[in-house]
Design an enzyme around this catalytic site. Sequence first.
Site, PDB file in Angstrom:
ATOM      1  N   CYS A   1      35.997   2.914 -85.759  1.00 37.38           N
ATOM      2  CA  CYS A   1      36.649   1.949 -85.615  1.00 37.38           C
ATOM      3  C   CYS A   1      35.637   0.581 -85.348  1.00 37.38           C
ATOM      4  CB  CYS A   1      37.823   1.884 -84.963  1.00 37.38           C
ATOM      5  SG  CYS A   1      38.526   3.045 -85.979  1.00 37.38           S
ATOM      6  N   GLU A   2      35.184   0.597 -85.443  1.00 39.46           N
ATOM      7  CA  GLU A   2      34.249  -1.328 -85.193  1.00 39.46           C
ATOM      8  C   GLU A   2      33.048  -1.445 -86.397  1.00 39.46           C
ATOM      9  OE1 GLU A   2      30.528  -0.602 -82.012  1.00 39.46           O
ATOM     10  OE2 GLU A   2      31.667   0.940 -81.664  1.00 39.46           O
TER      11      GLU A   2
ATOM     12  N   TYR B   1      15.224  11.549 -83.867  1.00 36.98           N
ATOM     13  CA  TYR B   1      16.299  10.056 -82.785  1.00 36.98           C
ATOM     14  C   TYR B   1      17.224  10.863 -84.039  1.00 36.98           C
ATOM     15  CZ  TYR B   1      12.205   9.535 -80.980  1.00 36.98           C
ATOM     16  OH  TYR B   1      10.546   9.768 -80.239  1.00 36.98           O
TER      17      TYR B   1
HETATM   18  N1  LLP Z   1       5.777  10.161 -75.320  1.00 36.34           N
HETATM   19  C1  LLP Z   1       6.491   9.699 -74.124  1.00 36.34           C
HETATM   20  C2  LLP Z   1       6.815   9.554 -72.657  1.00 36.34           C
HETATM   21  C3  LLP Z   1       7.734   8.743 -75.005  1.00 36.34           C
HETATM   22  O1  LLP Z   1       8.411   7.575 -74.150  1.00 36.34           O
HETATM   23  C4  LLP Z   1       7.793   8.706 -76.534  1.00 36.34           C
HETATM   24  C5  LLP Z   1       9.115   8.913 -77.066  1.00 36.34           C
HETATM   25  C6  LLP Z   1       7.182   9.546 -77.565  1.00 36.34           C
HETATM   26  C7  LLP Z   1       6.210  10.689 -76.621  1.00 36.34           C
HETATM   27  C8  LLP Z   1       7.400  10.671 -78.339  1.00 36.34           C
HETATM   28  O2  LLP Z   1       7.221   9.045 -79.635  1.00 36.34           O
HETATM   29  P1  LLP Z   1       7.092   9.139 -80.620  1.00 36.34           P
HETATM   30  O3  LLP Z   1       5.857   9.924 -81.500  1.00 36.34           O
HETATM   31  O4  LLP Z   1       8.675   9.704 -81.191  1.00 36.34           O
HETATM   32  O5  LLP Z   1       7.532   7.843 -81.385  1.00 36.34           O
HETATM   33  N2  LLP Z   1      15.610   6.161 -80.809  1.00 36.34           N
HETATM   34  C9  LLP Z   1      14.249   5.752 -80.438  1.00 36.34           C
HETATM   35  C10 LLP Z   1      12.821   6.506 -79.916  1.00 36.34           C
HETATM   36  C11 LLP Z   1      12.938   6.271 -78.698  1.00 36.34           C
HETATM   37  C12 LLP Z   1      11.115   7.012 -77.959  1.00 36.34           C
HETATM   38  C13 LLP Z   1      11.108   7.519 -76.709  1.00 36.34           C
HETATM   39  N3  LLP Z   1      10.089   7.368 -76.198  1.00 36.34           N
HETATM   40  C14 LLP Z   1      14.311   5.518 -82.031  1.00 36.34           C
HETATM   41  O6  LLP Z   1      15.462   6.488 -82.561  1.00 36.34           O
HETATM   42  O7  LLP Z   1      13.525   4.774 -83.269  1.00 36.34           O
END
Ligand code: LLP
Length: 424
Positions: A347-348, A376
């Site tokens: 509902c948004e 994610y």
């Molecule tokens: N290392 C650290 C310290 C982090 O904070 C992160 C992600 C990673 C590694 C891994 O990053 P990646 O390789 O996955 O880019 N929820 C968001 C993404 C948040 C990422 C948080 N930190 C999205 O859905 O895009």
Amino acid sequence: MTGFTEIDGVLHADNVPLTQIAAEYGTPTYVYSASEIKKQYDALAGAMQKALPADRQPLLCYACKANSNVAILSYLRSLGCSLEIVSEGELKRGLKAGFKAEQIVSTGVGKQRSEIIAALEAGIHQFNVESLPELEHIDQIAGEIGKKATIVFRLNPNVSGGGHHKISTGRRRDKFGISEDSIYGAYQIAAEMENVEPVGLSVHIGSQVFTVESFKTAFSKLPDIVNNIRAQGNTVTRLDIGGGFPIVYKDEKLLDLDRYAEWVRDIILPLDTEIIMEPGRYLVGNAGALLSEVLYVKETHDQDFLVLDAAMNDLIRPTLYEAYHGIEAVENRDRPEHNYDVVGPICETGDTFTQGRDLPEMKQGELAVIKSAGAYGYCMASNYNTRGRPAEIFVHEGKSYVIRARETLDEIIDQDTVPDFLSA
Ligand code: LLP
């Protein structure tokens, strides 16, 4: 065939038709392709093997915040990954998946007492420390329980990276890390503490970093800082260069892994440290899809809507980050296109996966798939509107496995407790 591919007009995951998965397990459901995860792992590990000597290979610590299902963790462990965690929950998941504590790196800006204790008791590889108060907290707790904590300091390199301002972490104003001007003092304080041992630095500038030169800019700050710390009389034996590798959601330019590996070889390798990396999204992002049914096709004067049974509580990225996800029909994929907003039942108005997109003309009851949802996705799902979270299905060599059952409504509602005086 590997990954998500069309066979005889039907989209499959590792040779299993998504129609079969929907019939067997219902929708909405997350579906993961094992072969796609392996392909990504092999590409990253392979680029590093090509660029760096065998005895200097990085510890590839999968950032399990991207997808922390224990089966996914177990699979990545079987491929050769180590692990990056941000909570006691992720530590537990990692240990359950069979990772050894020495393979685990703990990061995050707000580590709590219970998780510091759990990580120290387990004997993890290192804590990546983000502030002086956190350092003091770790030192104090380690002293209380008779352990010594191995730590690296997270450097805030003041480099912008990240596909959206909410997932950019390396700018001076961001909450992460310690700026260069404060890091020398922090290192010295740590070196003089009894219960911590500082061994190096970490740097992570953001996620979905498609301005790939930002990696190089951040790395280039490390040699001087490492040399200055060494000149202080302190040791630097580890460098954790973070994650952030981008994947293709739409038409983004992919990071050339060979170029990235050359930066590591040219800038990081000569510093003669252990090298740690923290890839999350890259390993699992394109390996997952959210399978959903079209509940209704709602036609209005202004716009036609596909109302799916999946919603923002299942996959929040489109509304939280304005993120693009491919949306496809599962069957009869080459029919004429029609312009839709694709929405969920919540509902948004924010419960919208895309607006004004041309998609194959779809009918009520047909299956649609939201792509690149392996990272994610499920881990950010919620029970908003008291909706159970989806099932998760892992497909490996032509067989599908339930790796997390669909959440039942009783499981959600039974967790509420009503004080006696209000009981019906
Ligand atoms: N290392 C650290 C310290 C982090 O904070 C992160 C992600 C990673 C590694 C891994 O990053 P990646 O390789 O996955 O880019 N929820 C968001 C993404 C948040 C990422 C948080 N930190 C999205 O859905 O895009």
